[in-house]
Motif scaffolding. Structure first.
Motif, PDB file in Angstrom:
ATOM      1  N   LEU A  41     -39.888 -33.675 -15.353  1.00 20.13           N
ATOM      2  CA  LEU A  41     -38.462 -33.950 -15.207  1.00 20.13           C
ATOM      3  C   LEU A  41     -38.049 -35.059 -16.160  1.00 20.13           C
ATOM      4  CD1 LEU A  41     -35.744 -33.682 -13.603  1.00 20.13           C
ATOM      5  CD2 LEU A  41     -36.660 -35.422 -12.041  1.00 20.13           C
ATOM      6  N   GLN A  42     -37.027 -34.795 -16.971  1.00 20.96           N
ATOM      7  CA  GLN A  42     -36.507 -35.824 -17.863  1.00 20.96           C
ATOM      8  C   GLN A  42     -35.898 -36.944 -17.030  1.00 20.96           C
ATOM      9  OE1 GLN A  42     -36.476 -35.716 -21.421  1.00 20.96           O
ATOM     10  NE2 GLN A  42     -35.843 -37.865 -21.264  1.00 20.96           N
ATOM     11  N   CYS A  43     -36.329 -38.179 -17.285  1.00 24.23           N
ATOM     12  CA  CYS A  43     -35.858 -39.315 -16.488  1.00 24.23           C
ATOM     13  C   CYS A  43     -35.796 -40.547 -17.373  1.00 24.23           C
ATOM     14  CB  CYS A  43     -36.793 -39.548 -15.304  1.00 24.23           C
ATOM     15  SG  CYS A  43     -36.268 -40.870 -14.191  1.00 24.23           S
ATOM     16  N   ALA A  50     -44.517 -33.498 -12.170  1.00 25.25           N
ATOM     17  CA  ALA A  50     -44.011 -32.504 -11.232  1.00 25.25           C
ATOM     18  C   ALA A  50     -44.058 -33.046  -9.808  1.00 25.25           C
ATOM     19  CB  ALA A  50     -44.836 -31.222 -11.333  1.00 25.25           C
ATOM     20  N   GLY A  51     -43.010 -32.810  -9.058  1.00 27.87           N
ATOM     21  CA  GLY A  51     -42.951 -33.256  -7.674  1.00 27.87           C
ATOM     22  C   GLY A  51     -42.264 -34.595  -7.488  1.00 27.87           C
ATOM     23  N   GLN A  52     -42.091 -35.349  -8.574  1.00 26.42           N
ATOM     24  CA  GLN A  52     -41.401 -36.625  -8.473  1.00 26.42           C
ATOM     25  C   GLN A  52     -39.922 -36.443  -8.793  1.00 26.42           C
ATOM     26  OE1 GLN A  52     -43.206 -39.853 -10.585  1.00 26.42           O
ATOM     27  NE2 GLN A  52     -45.206 -39.589  -9.610  1.00 26.42           N
ATOM     28  N   ARG A  53     -39.121 -37.431  -8.393  1.00 30.09           N
ATOM     29  CA  ARG A  53     -37.694 -37.385  -8.687  1.00 30.09           C
ATOM     30  C   ARG A  53     -37.289 -38.615  -9.481  1.00 30.09           C
ATOM     31  NH1 ARG A  53     -35.177 -40.116  -4.116  1.00 30.09           N
ATOM     32  NH2 ARG A  53     -36.785 -40.675  -2.590  1.00 30.09           N
ATOM     33  N   CYS A  54     -36.098 -38.562 -10.033  1.00 33.92           N
ATOM     34  CA  CYS A  54     -35.626 -39.620 -10.922  1.00 33.92           C
ATOM     35  C   CYS A  54     -34.619 -40.501 -10.193  1.00 33.92           C
ATOM     36  CB  CYS A  54     -34.987 -38.996 -12.162  1.00 33.92           C
ATOM     37  SG  CYS A  54     -34.474 -40.209 -13.413  1.00 33.92           S
ATOM     38  N   SER A  55     -34.767 -41.812 -10.324  1.00 31.13           N
ATOM     39  CA  SER A  55     -33.845 -42.740  -9.680  1.00 31.13           C
ATOM     40  C   SER A  55     -32.580 -42.898 -10.521  1.00 31.13           C
ATOM     41  CB  SER A  55     -34.515 -44.106  -9.493  1.00 31.13           C
ATOM     42  OG  SER A  55     -34.694 -44.739 -10.749  1.00 31.13           O
ATOM     43  N   PHE A  56     -31.615 -43.602  -9.955  1.00 34.76           N
ATOM     44  CA  PHE A  56     -30.342 -43.792 -10.654  1.00 34.76           C
ATOM     45  C   PHE A  56     -30.494 -44.614 -11.927  1.00 34.76           C
ATOM     46  CE2 PHE A  56     -30.862 -47.379  -7.841  1.00 34.76           C
ATOM     47  CZ  PHE A  56     -30.456 -48.457  -8.596  1.00 34.76           C
ATOM     48  N   ASP A  57     -31.566 -45.436 -11.999  1.00 33.36           N
ATOM     49  CA  ASP A  57     -31.765 -46.262 -13.188  1.00 33.36           C
ATOM     50  C   ASP A  57     -32.924 -45.771 -14.053  1.00 33.36           C
ATOM     51  OD1 ASP A  57     -33.677 -46.894 -11.341  1.00 33.36           O
ATOM     52  OD2 ASP A  57     -33.471 -49.065 -11.506  1.00 33.36           O
ATOM     53  N   GLY A  58     -33.261 -44.484 -13.899  1.00 32.75           N
ATOM     54  CA  GLY A  58     -34.240 -43.888 -14.799  1.00 32.75           C
ATOM     55  C   GLY A  58     -35.682 -44.218 -14.490  1.00 32.75           C
ATOM     56  N   CYS A  60     -39.216 -43.106 -12.158  1.00 39.29           N
ATOM     57  CA  CYS A  60     -39.809 -41.991 -11.424  1.00 39.29           C
ATOM     58  C   CYS A  60     -40.172 -42.434 -10.005  1.00 39.29           C
ATOM     59  CB  CYS A  60     -41.056 -41.483 -12.138  1.00 39.29           C
ATOM     60  SG  CYS A  60     -40.717 -40.744 -13.758  1.00 39.29           S
ATOM     61  N   ILE A  61     -39.824 -41.611  -9.027  1.00 40.32           N
ATOM     62  CA  ILE A  61     -40.092 -41.914  -7.624  1.00 40.32           C
ATOM     63  C   ILE A  61     -41.144 -40.935  -7.112  1.00 40.32           C
ATOM     64  CG2 ILE A  61     -39.087 -42.207  -5.343  1.00 40.32           C
ATOM     65  CD1 ILE A  61     -36.358 -42.450  -6.705  1.00 40.32           C
ATOM     66  N   PRO A  62     -42.323 -41.418  -6.699  1.00 43.71           N
ATOM     67  CA  PRO A  62     -43.370 -40.517  -6.200  1.00 43.71           C
ATOM     68  C   PRO A  62     -42.904 -39.730  -4.979  1.00 43.71           C
ATOM     69  CG  PRO A  62     -44.270 -42.691  -6.677  1.00 43.71           C
ATOM     70  CD  PRO A  62     -42.780 -42.814  -6.766  1.00 43.71           C
ATOM     71  N   LEU A  63     -43.526 -38.607  -4.757  1.00 41.41           N
ATOM     72  CA  LEU A  63     -43.176 -37.734  -3.646  1.00 41.41           C
ATOM     73  C   LEU A  63     -43.320 -38.473  -2.316  1.00 41.41           C
ATOM     74  CD1 LEU A  63     -42.437 -34.829  -2.784  1.00 41.41           C
ATOM     75  CD2 LEU A  63     -44.884 -34.374  -2.591  1.00 41.41           C
ATOM     76  N   GLY A  64     -42.281 -38.414  -1.490  1.00 39.02           N
ATOM     77  CA  GLY A  64     -42.324 -39.039  -0.178  1.00 39.02           C
ATOM     78  C   GLY A  64     -42.016 -40.519  -0.171  1.00 39.02           C
TER      79      GLY A  64
END
Length: 208
Positions: A41-43, A50-58, A60-64
């Motif tokens: 995911l571009q962040c 894969a499986g991580q998400r991007c925060s508002f300030d760019g 990476c947030i680990p799963l869970g």
């Protein structure tokens, strides 16, 4: 001579950039074209696995995990406290230390934030029926003597309770907001006492 030096410097910079991009750590984030690899995911300026998400300030947030800001995260079953600088157990009132609780409370032995007992303002000294004088904040006991300053006597059980507690049925004391089970045993709000001892959560829609 100046042009030659600039040419050498340019070659060195290009070589350094190629070395940086080909580094294994960088390669796990971006490919040779500076793009995220499939499944990533571009962040911000990089890519998240894969499986991580991007925060508002760019970041990476680990799963869970929960993002606290500033690149800090708290793991599963945790929450951000102290302005996002620390993690505490999940749950509105859960804690592991005093730092997890508001300023007017502390972390008790059950891992819950509990309000500090308001400062006790003692009353005047009193004279008991047997002529004994109890100091400010004390009361006369039926069998003689005085209660501890700030404590009060339960008339039905003759138990002495300290500030922040209430009389328990039959004997003893329990916290003011607790569900009294008798004999100094208690359950948390939202629970009920079991005949054989212990507590259980109230069924949905049941009034405490």
């Amino acid at each position: 001579m100046t042009i030659f030096m600039l040419l050498i410097l340019r070659i060195l910079l290009i070589g350094l950039a190629l070395t940086f991009i080909s580094d294994p750590i960088w390669a796990s984030v971006l490919d040779r074209n500076g793009q995220c690899r499939p499944g990533q995911l571009q962040c911000g300026r990089g890519c998240c696995p894969a499986g991580q998400r991007c925060s508002f300030d760019g970041r990476c947030i680990p799963l869970g995990h929960t993002y606290c800001g500033g690149g800090r995260t708290c793991g599963p079953f945790e929450r951000c406290v102290a302005g996002g600088t620390r993690c505490a157990p999940a749950g509105l009132n859960k804690c592991t230390s005093r730092l997890d609780c508001p300023g007017d409370s502390f972390c008790n032995g059950r891992g819950e934030c509990e309000r500090n007992t308001p400062e006790f303002v003692p009353g005047p000294a009193i004279t008991c029926d047997d002529g004994l004088t109890c100091g400010p904040g004390s009361s006369c006991l039926p069998g003689g003597g005085c209660s501890r300053p700030g404590w009060f006597l339960c008339e039905e059980t003759d138990s002495q309770c300290r500030p922040g507690f209430k009389c328990s049925a039959h004997q003893g004391c329990v916290p003011i907001k607790a569900i009294d089970c008798g004999y100094g045993k208690w359950c948390k709000p939202g629970e009920q006492c079991l005949p054989e001892g212990g507590c259980e959560k109230l069924p949905e829609g049941t009034e405490p």
